[in-house]
Structures are given as structure tokens and as C-alpha cells.
Design a protein around this motif. Structure first.
Motif, short mmCIF file in Angstrom:
data_model
loop_
_atom_site.label_atom_id
_atom_site.label_comp_id
_atom_site.label_asym_id
_atom_site.label_seq_id
_atom_site.Cartn_x
_atom_site.Cartn_y
_atom_site.Cartn_z
N MET A 1 0.83 -1.20 0.00
CA MET A 1 0.00 0.00 0.00
C MET A 1 0.87 1.25 0.00
O MET A 1 0.64 2.18 -0.78
CB MET A 1 -0.92 -0.01 1.22
N VAL A 2 1.84 1.29 0.89
CA VAL A 2 2.70 2.47 0.97
C VAL A 2 3.52 2.62 -0.32
O VAL A 2 3.71 3.74 -0.83
CB VAL A 2 3.63 2.38 2.20
N GLY A 3 3.98 1.49 -0.85
CA GLY A 3 4.75 1.55 -2.09
C GLY A 3 3.94 2.08 -3.26
O GLY A 3 4.49 2.69 -4.18
N ALA A 4 2.62 1.87 -3.19
CA ALA A 4 1.74 2.37 -4.25
C ALA A 4 1.28 3.79 -4.00
O ALA A 4 0.59 4.37 -4.85
CB ALA A 4 0.53 1.45 -4.40
N GLY A 5 1.63 4.37 -2.83
CA GLY A 5 1.29 5.76 -2.55
C GLY A 5 0.20 5.97 -1.53
O GLY A 5 -0.16 7.11 -1.19
N TYR A 6 -0.37 4.88 -1.00
CA TYR A 6 -1.46 5.01 -0.03
C TYR A 6 -0.91 5.29 1.38
O TYR A 6 0.14 4.78 1.76
CB TYR A 6 -2.31 3.74 0.02
N SER A 7 -1.65 6.09 2.12
CA SER A 7 -1.25 6.41 3.49
C SER A 7 -2.44 7.06 4.19
O SER A 7 -3.59 6.95 3.74
CB SER A 7 -0.04 7.34 3.49
N TRP A 8 -2.14 7.75 5.30
CA TRP A 8 -3.13 8.53 6.05
C TRP A 8 -2.60 9.96 6.15
O TRP A 8 -1.39 10.17 6.25
CB TRP A 8 -3.32 7.97 7.47
N THR A 9 -3.53 10.92 6.18
CA THR A 9 -3.06 12.31 6.21
C THR A 9 -4.04 13.22 6.96
O THR A 9 -5.24 12.93 7.05
CB THR A 9 -2.89 12.85 4.78
N ASP A 10 -3.47 14.33 7.45
CA ASP A 10 -4.30 15.40 8.00
C ASP A 10 -4.30 16.60 7.06
O ASP A 10 -4.84 17.65 7.40
CB ASP A 10 -3.79 15.81 9.39
N LYS A 11 -3.71 16.44 5.90
CA LYS A 11 -3.64 17.53 4.92
C LYS A 11 -4.80 17.44 3.93
O LYS A 11 -5.40 16.39 3.72
CB LYS A 11 -2.31 17.46 4.14
N GLY A 12 -5.13 18.57 3.33
CA GLY A 12 -6.10 18.59 2.25
C GLY A 12 -7.55 18.42 2.67
O GLY A 12 -8.42 18.24 1.83
N HIS A 13 -7.82 18.49 3.98
CA HIS A 13 -9.21 18.38 4.45
C HIS A 13 -9.31 19.05 5.82
O HIS A 13 -8.31 19.34 6.48
CB HIS A 13 -9.65 16.91 4.54
N ALA A 14 -10.56 19.27 6.26
CA ALA A 14 -10.79 19.94 7.54
C ALA A 14 -11.38 19.00 8.58
O ALA A 14 -11.88 19.45 9.62
CB ALA A 14 -11.73 21.14 7.33
N GLU A 15 -11.35 17.70 8.33
CA GLU A 15 -11.90 16.74 9.28
C GLU A 15 -11.00 16.65 10.52
O GLU A 15 -9.79 16.82 10.43
CB GLU A 15 -12.03 15.36 8.63
N PRO A 16 -11.61 16.34 11.69
CA PRO A 16 -10.81 16.27 12.92
C PRO A 16 -10.04 14.96 13.06
O PRO A 16 -9.50 14.68 14.13
CB PRO A 16 -11.87 16.40 14.01
N GLN A 17 -10.02 14.16 12.02
CA GLN A 17 -9.34 12.87 12.06
C GLN A 17 -8.45 12.71 10.83
O GLN A 17 -8.60 13.42 9.84
CB GLN A 17 -10.38 11.74 12.07
N MET A 18 -7.55 11.76 10.91
CA MET A 18 -6.74 11.42 9.75
C MET A 18 -7.61 10.69 8.75
O MET A 18 -8.45 9.86 9.11
CB MET A 18 -5.57 10.53 10.17
N LEU A 19 -7.43 10.97 7.47
CA LEU A 19 -8.19 10.31 6.42
C LEU A 19 -7.26 9.53 5.50
O LEU A 19 -6.09 9.90 5.34
CB LEU A 19 -8.98 11.34 5.60
N PRO A 20 -7.76 8.47 4.86
CA PRO A 20 -6.95 7.76 3.87
C PRO A 20 -6.56 8.70 2.73
O PRO A 20 -7.32 9.58 2.34
CB PRO A 20 -7.89 6.66 3.37
N CYS A 21 -5.39 8.50 2.21
CA CYS A 21 -4.93 9.35 1.12
C CYS A 21 -4.11 8.55 0.13
O CYS A 21 -3.67 7.43 0.41
CB CYS A 21 -4.11 10.53 1.66
N TRP A 22 -3.94 9.14 -1.04
CA TRP A 22 -3.08 8.54 -2.07
C TRP A 22 -2.22 9.65 -2.64
O TRP A 22 -2.73 10.67 -3.11
CB TRP A 22 -3.91 7.90 -3.17
N TRP A 23 -0.90 9.46 -2.59
CA TRP A 23 0.05 10.41 -3.14
C TRP A 23 0.46 9.95 -4.54
O TRP A 23 0.88 8.80 -4.74
CB TRP A 23 1.30 10.50 -2.26
N ASN A 24 0.33 10.84 -5.49
CA ASN A 24 0.77 10.53 -6.86
C ASN A 24 2.27 10.75 -6.94
O ASN A 24 2.76 11.83 -7.28
CB ASN A 24 0.03 11.41 -7.86
N THR A 25 3.00 9.71 -6.58
CA THR A 25 4.46 9.83 -6.48
C THR A 25 5.15 9.72 -7.85
O THR A 25 6.33 10.08 -7.98
CB THR A 25 5.03 8.73 -5.57
N GLY A 26 4.44 9.18 -8.82
CA GLY A 26 5.07 8.97 -10.13
C GLY A 26 5.90 7.71 -10.20
O GLY A 26 6.46 7.38 -11.25
#
Length: 287
Positions: free
Chosen positions: A48-73
Motif C-alpha cells: 500500500m505504501v509503495g503504491a502511494g497510499y497512506s493517512w493524512t491530516d492535509k487537504g481536508h478539515a476533518e478532525p481525524q486522519m483520512l486515507p490518502c493517495w500520493w501521486n508519487t510517479g
């Protein structure tokens, strides 16, 4: 690849460019964390991490960490990722299903083994709720819910036994209080039968108003310090001199809930009533 390769049963939104590990990358954020994402991230984290998936507090205003995907290329095997995600998600779902089935089986065994022992305890609890609900105190609502439940587990049985034991202890404490030396202040006055009759009626008046059994401070009925003894006195057919003296001592603290007539019969005088402030005189309008 320009968007998350697996959606995990939720919506994804482009949250713009954000800094990560010294690089500016496009970030995608999930609308919510699904069970499938949690299972995949916990059981196949490396992929999952190798494919760019993780958790983040960026890009949203929710009070919790949300699943995210980084387009690492970075190139990765999307088919292999999907196959492994499908496997671990199915595996986790099967484990939960098996656990739920085992829990249901355990619950049914518990109910069956409790059924016979529960019958007399349930009957005793229901009788208490009808005859002496005040003895349950703050557990009254919970006891009512339990008594109305169709089936009991061993936990319910233990709870009912605890409610009954606590209620019996409350009644016993009230009886012990009435067995103590009555207050001398009221003992002589309680020698008069008319006073004893008036005290019993006053106790019953307060008990009839004590609908919450002193669970809420509302100026109605008995207080938490007097409710058990007050209700115990109210159940008496008559009061002897000592019981009436105890009753007068309790009633005196609640005398403002009683009528002047009842107070005179019990205490020989009416209580001083708090006067409501007179409305301020309004100035006459001039024309």
C-alpha cells in the motif's frame, strides 16, 4: 497513473499539491476511512505504501486522519496490488464473520444456561418495580429496561441480583434509621395521636410527589438523604411515637412543600413563606 488505482468503496477528491518528503506531490483524499482500507493498510502495508497510499491530516478539515493517495510517479504493479488487497480484505472479512458467529453461539449458550435461574430473579425484580420502585434509587431506569428484556444473559442475571441486593440494603438502612433513638425535639409532640396521623399523611403526600425518587434536585418530594426513610414511613399503616418523631424530623426539612394546615397539624405552626417580590409600579403615561 493520475488517480488512486483502488477506491476501497469510498469517494476520492483531488486535494491539490502538497509537500511530502521534500517533493511537491498531488494528493488525493478519501471521503471517509472504510473498513476495506483499514484492512488493506494493516495487512498489506508495504504494498500500500509503495503504491502511494497512506493517512493524512492535509487537504481536508476533518478532525481525524483520512486515507490518502500520493501521486508519487513511481511505477508499481497495480494488478498485483489489487490481487493482494482483495485477498487480505476477504481474509479479514472472513475472520470477522467467524468471530461474530462464535460470539452469537456463545450468547445463545449463555441465554440458555441462564434461563432457569433468571425466572425467579426476574419475578422478584418486577415485583420490586411495582411495589417499591423507590428502593432502586438511581438504578430504577436500568432495572426497568432489564425487567422488560425478553432474554437475559448471565450479565443480566448478575445485574438483577445486584439491583435486588442494593434495594434490600436501602430498605434495611431506612429501617435501621427508624430504629435509632428518635429526635427529642419531636418525640414529645409525637405523643399526640392526631400528630402521628398528620405526620403519616404528610409522608404519603411527599412520597406521591417523589416521582423521580430523588434522582433530580427539583424541590419535589423527598431528598436523596430522606427518600428511603420517607417512603418506608409512608408504607406504614400507622406510626408509633418513635416513628412519628422521626417522620416529623424529616418532614420539617420539606415543610414548604406542605400546606399550612398540614404544617400546623404536624408542627403547631405554619412555615414562613417566601413572599414574591411585588411588581414595580409603572410610571403613569403622560399625554
Amino acid at each position: 497513473m493520475t488517480r488512486p488505482p483502488i477506491d476501497f468503496g469510498t469517494e476520492w477528491s483531488n486535494a491539490g499539491t502538497h509537500r511530502r518528503y521534500g517533493h511537491d506531490l498531488i494528493l488525493w483524499v478519501a471521503a471517509q476511512p472504510t473498513q476495506a482500507f483499514r484492512d488493506a493498510y494493516s495487512r498489506a502495508r508495504g504494498l500500500m505504501v509503495g503504491a502511494g497510499y497512506s493517512w493524512t491530516d492535509k487537504g481536508h478539515a476533518e478532525p481525524q486522519m483520512l486515507p490518502c493517495w500520493w501521486n508519487t510517479g513511481i511505477t508499481f504493479d497495480a494488478d498485483a496490488l489489487r490481487a493482494e488487497v482483495d485477498r487480505v480484505v476477504a481474509e479479514a472479512a472472513a475472520e470477522r464473520e467467524a468471530k461474530a458467529a462464535a460470539e452469537q453461539e456463545r450468547h445463545e449458550r449463555d441465554v440458555a444456561s441462564t434461563k432457569n435461574a433468571a425466572a425467579p430473579i426476574r419475578a422478584a425484580l418486577r415485583a420490586l418495580l411495582v411495589e417499591r420502585p423507590w428502593a432502586l434509587g438511581r438504578a430504577l431506569s436500568e432495572a426497568r429496561d432489564l425487567a422488560s428484556a425478553e432474554t437475559w444473559t448471565s450479565w443480566g442475571l448478575r445485574s438483577a441480583e445486584r439491583y435486588l441486593d442494593n434495594a434490600a440494603a436501602n430498605v434495611r438502612r431506612a429501617e435501621e434509621r427508624l430504629g435509632r433513638t428518635p429526635p427529642a425535639t419531636w418525640f414529645a409532640r409525637a405523643e399526640d395521636e392526631a400528630v402521628r396521623v398528620a405526620a403519616l399523611e404528610a409522608c404519603r403526600v411527599l412520597s406521591s410527589r417523589d416521582m423521580d425518587w430523588a434522582a433530580v434536585q427539583n424541590g419535589e418530594g423527598w431528598s436523596q438523604a430522606t427518600t428511603w426513610t420517607g417512603h418506608t414511613l409512608s408504607e406504614r399503616a400507622v406510626l408509633d411515637q418513635g416513628e412519628a418523631a422521626h417522620a416529623l424530623g424529616l418532614l420539617h426539612g420539606h415543610r414548604r412543600q406542605l400546606s399550612d394546615e398540614v404544617c400546623i397539624a404536624c408542627f403547631g405552626e405554619a412555615p414562613a413563606r417566601r413572599r414574591r417580590p411585588e411588581p414595580e409600579e409603572q410610571p403613569a403615561l403622560g399625554f
